[in-house]
Scaffold this motif. Structure first.
Motif, mmCIF file in Angstrom:
data_model
loop_
_atom_site.group_PDB
_atom_site.id
_atom_site.type_symbol
_atom_site.label_atom_id
_atom_site.label_comp_id
_atom_site.label_asym_id
_atom_site.label_seq_id
_atom_site.Cartn_x
_atom_site.Cartn_y
_atom_site.Cartn_z
ATOM 1 N N VAL A 1 0.874 -1.174 0.000
ATOM 2 C CA VAL A 1 0.000 0.000 0.000
ATOM 3 C C VAL A 1 0.912 1.224 0.000
ATOM 4 O O VAL A 1 1.675 1.441 0.940
ATOM 5 C CB VAL A 1 -0.949 0.001 1.211
ATOM 6 C CG1 VAL A 1 -1.875 1.217 1.167
ATOM 7 C CG2 VAL A 1 -1.771 -1.291 1.254
ATOM 8 N N THR A 2 0.827 2.008 -1.082
ATOM 9 C CA THR A 2 1.743 3.136 -1.267
ATOM 10 C C THR A 2 1.115 4.485 -0.942
ATOM 11 O O THR A 2 1.837 5.467 -0.755
ATOM 12 C CB THR A 2 2.265 3.173 -2.716
ATOM 13 O OG1 THR A 2 1.140 3.295 -3.608
ATOM 14 C CG2 THR A 2 3.059 1.915 -3.035
ATOM 15 N N ASP A 3 -0.204 4.552 -0.886
ATOM 16 C CA ASP A 3 -0.882 5.795 -0.557
ATOM 17 C C ASP A 3 -2.267 5.455 -0.030
ATOM 18 O O ASP A 3 -2.758 4.334 -0.202
ATOM 19 C CB ASP A 3 -0.977 6.709 -1.776
ATOM 20 C CG ASP A 3 -1.298 8.157 -1.421
ATOM 21 O OD1 ASP A 3 -1.278 8.512 -0.207
ATOM 22 O OD2 ASP A 3 -1.575 8.954 -2.334
ATOM 23 N N GLY A 4 -2.878 6.426 0.593
ATOM 24 C CA GLY A 4 -4.212 6.230 1.117
ATOM 25 C C GLY A 4 -4.640 7.455 1.881
ATOM 26 O O GLY A 4 -3.853 8.382 2.104
ATOM 27 N N SER A 5 -5.895 7.463 2.270
ATOM 28 C CA SER A 5 -6.374 8.548 3.110
ATOM 29 C C SER A 5 -7.493 8.036 3.994
ATOM 30 O O SER A 5 -8.055 6.964 3.768
ATOM 31 C CB SER A 5 -6.816 9.751 2.270
ATOM 32 O OG SER A 5 -7.838 9.397 1.369
ATOM 33 N N PHE A 6 -7.795 8.821 4.998
ATOM 34 C CA PHE A 6 -8.685 8.444 6.077
ATOM 35 C C PHE A 6 -9.443 9.698 6.495
ATOM 36 O O PHE A 6 -8.906 10.798 6.447
ATOM 37 C CB PHE A 6 -7.815 7.922 7.233
ATOM 38 C CG PHE A 6 -8.560 7.639 8.492
ATOM 39 C CD1 PHE A 6 -9.209 6.426 8.661
ATOM 40 C CD2 PHE A 6 -8.586 8.556 9.531
ATOM 41 C CE1 PHE A 6 -9.880 6.148 9.838
ATOM 42 C CE2 PHE A 6 -9.254 8.283 10.705
ATOM 43 C CZ PHE A 6 -9.910 7.082 10.862
ATOM 44 N N ASP A 7 -10.692 9.537 6.898
ATOM 45 C CA ASP A 7 -11.472 10.636 7.423
ATOM 46 C C ASP A 7 -11.973 10.256 8.814
ATOM 47 O O ASP A 7 -12.551 9.166 8.984
ATOM 48 C CB ASP A 7 -12.652 10.940 6.495
ATOM 49 C CG ASP A 7 -13.485 12.082 7.009
ATOM 50 O OD1 ASP A 7 -13.056 13.243 6.858
ATOM 51 O OD2 ASP A 7 -14.560 11.820 7.589
ATOM 52 N N GLU A 8 -11.744 11.112 9.794
ATOM 53 C CA GLU A 8 -12.113 10.814 11.185
ATOM 54 C C GLU A 8 -13.583 10.449 11.334
ATOM 55 O O GLU A 8 -13.934 9.613 12.154
ATOM 56 C CB GLU A 8 -11.802 12.013 12.094
ATOM 57 C CG GLU A 8 -10.350 12.193 12.395
ATOM 58 C CD GLU A 8 -9.797 11.124 13.327
ATOM 59 O OE1 GLU A 8 -10.541 10.595 14.174
ATOM 60 O OE2 GLU A 8 -8.609 10.810 13.187
ATOM 61 N N VAL A 9 -14.458 11.077 10.577
ATOM 62 C CA VAL A 9 -15.895 10.854 10.715
ATOM 63 C C VAL A 9 -16.384 9.740 9.800
ATOM 64 O O VAL A 9 -17.168 8.884 10.202
ATOM 65 C CB VAL A 9 -16.674 12.154 10.422
ATOM 66 C CG1 VAL A 9 -18.176 11.923 10.437
ATOM 67 C CG2 VAL A 9 -16.284 13.244 11.416
ATOM 68 N N SER A 10 -15.923 9.728 8.555
ATOM 69 C CA SER A 10 -16.528 8.869 7.534
ATOM 70 C C SER A 10 -15.820 7.545 7.283
ATOM 71 O O SER A 10 -16.348 6.705 6.573
ATOM 72 C CB SER A 10 -16.605 9.633 6.210
ATOM 73 O OG SER A 10 -17.387 10.795 6.369
#
Length: 141
Positions: free
Chosen positions: A81-90
């Motif tokens: 896994v080279t990149d990603g993102s996360f959202d605290e709420v969703s």
């Protein structure tokens, strides 16, 4: 698909971005991964993330792993896994399971283990060389 098959070729740059709106938020998940044939003695799934924790918390990796295992359907692979993102709420586990499942199927299509037509069933996933659906002629009238 037979168990213990190996991914035959690399499939780099698989991008899955799950964006559902259930009750106003989530689940959301975003990953970019490179799929490779497993190394000697590698298990069914070798999963490594080089994404900083602030962008993809380690707590989401078990759900991602579950989705990848389901999507790969018993085919062994090494996944970086080279990149990603996360959202605290969703961001929920469900989103990362969905992203993993679609990314695994995309890798199978990219490696020629599933027919190209299967690409049309993947809602949130893209990859280099992805087959595009054929355009239907427009009716005149």
């Amino acid at each position: 698909m037979a168990a213990h098959r190996r991914l035959p070729v690399p499939v780099p740059g698989v991008r899955a971005r799950v964006t559902l709106n259930i009750g106003g938020c989530g689940p959301y998940a975003h990953i970019v991964a490179d799929f490779e044939p497993p190394g000697p003695g590698g298990g069914v799934l070798e999963l490594i993330s080089i994404v900083p924790k602030r962008r993809l918390p380690k707590a989401m990796l078990p759900a991602l792993r579950e989705g990848l295992l389901e999507g790969l359907g018993g085919v062994s692979a090494a996944v970086l896994v080279t990149d990603g993102s996360f959202d605290e709420v969703s961001s929920w586990d469900l989103g990362y399971r969905m992203a993993g499942r679609e990314a695994g199927r995309a890798a199978l299509i990219g490696a020629g283990l599933l027919p190209p037509e299967e690409a049309g069933t993947l809602r949130w996933t893209t990859w280099p060389g992805q087959p595009r659906p054929k355009r239907r002629p427009r009716p005149y009238g």
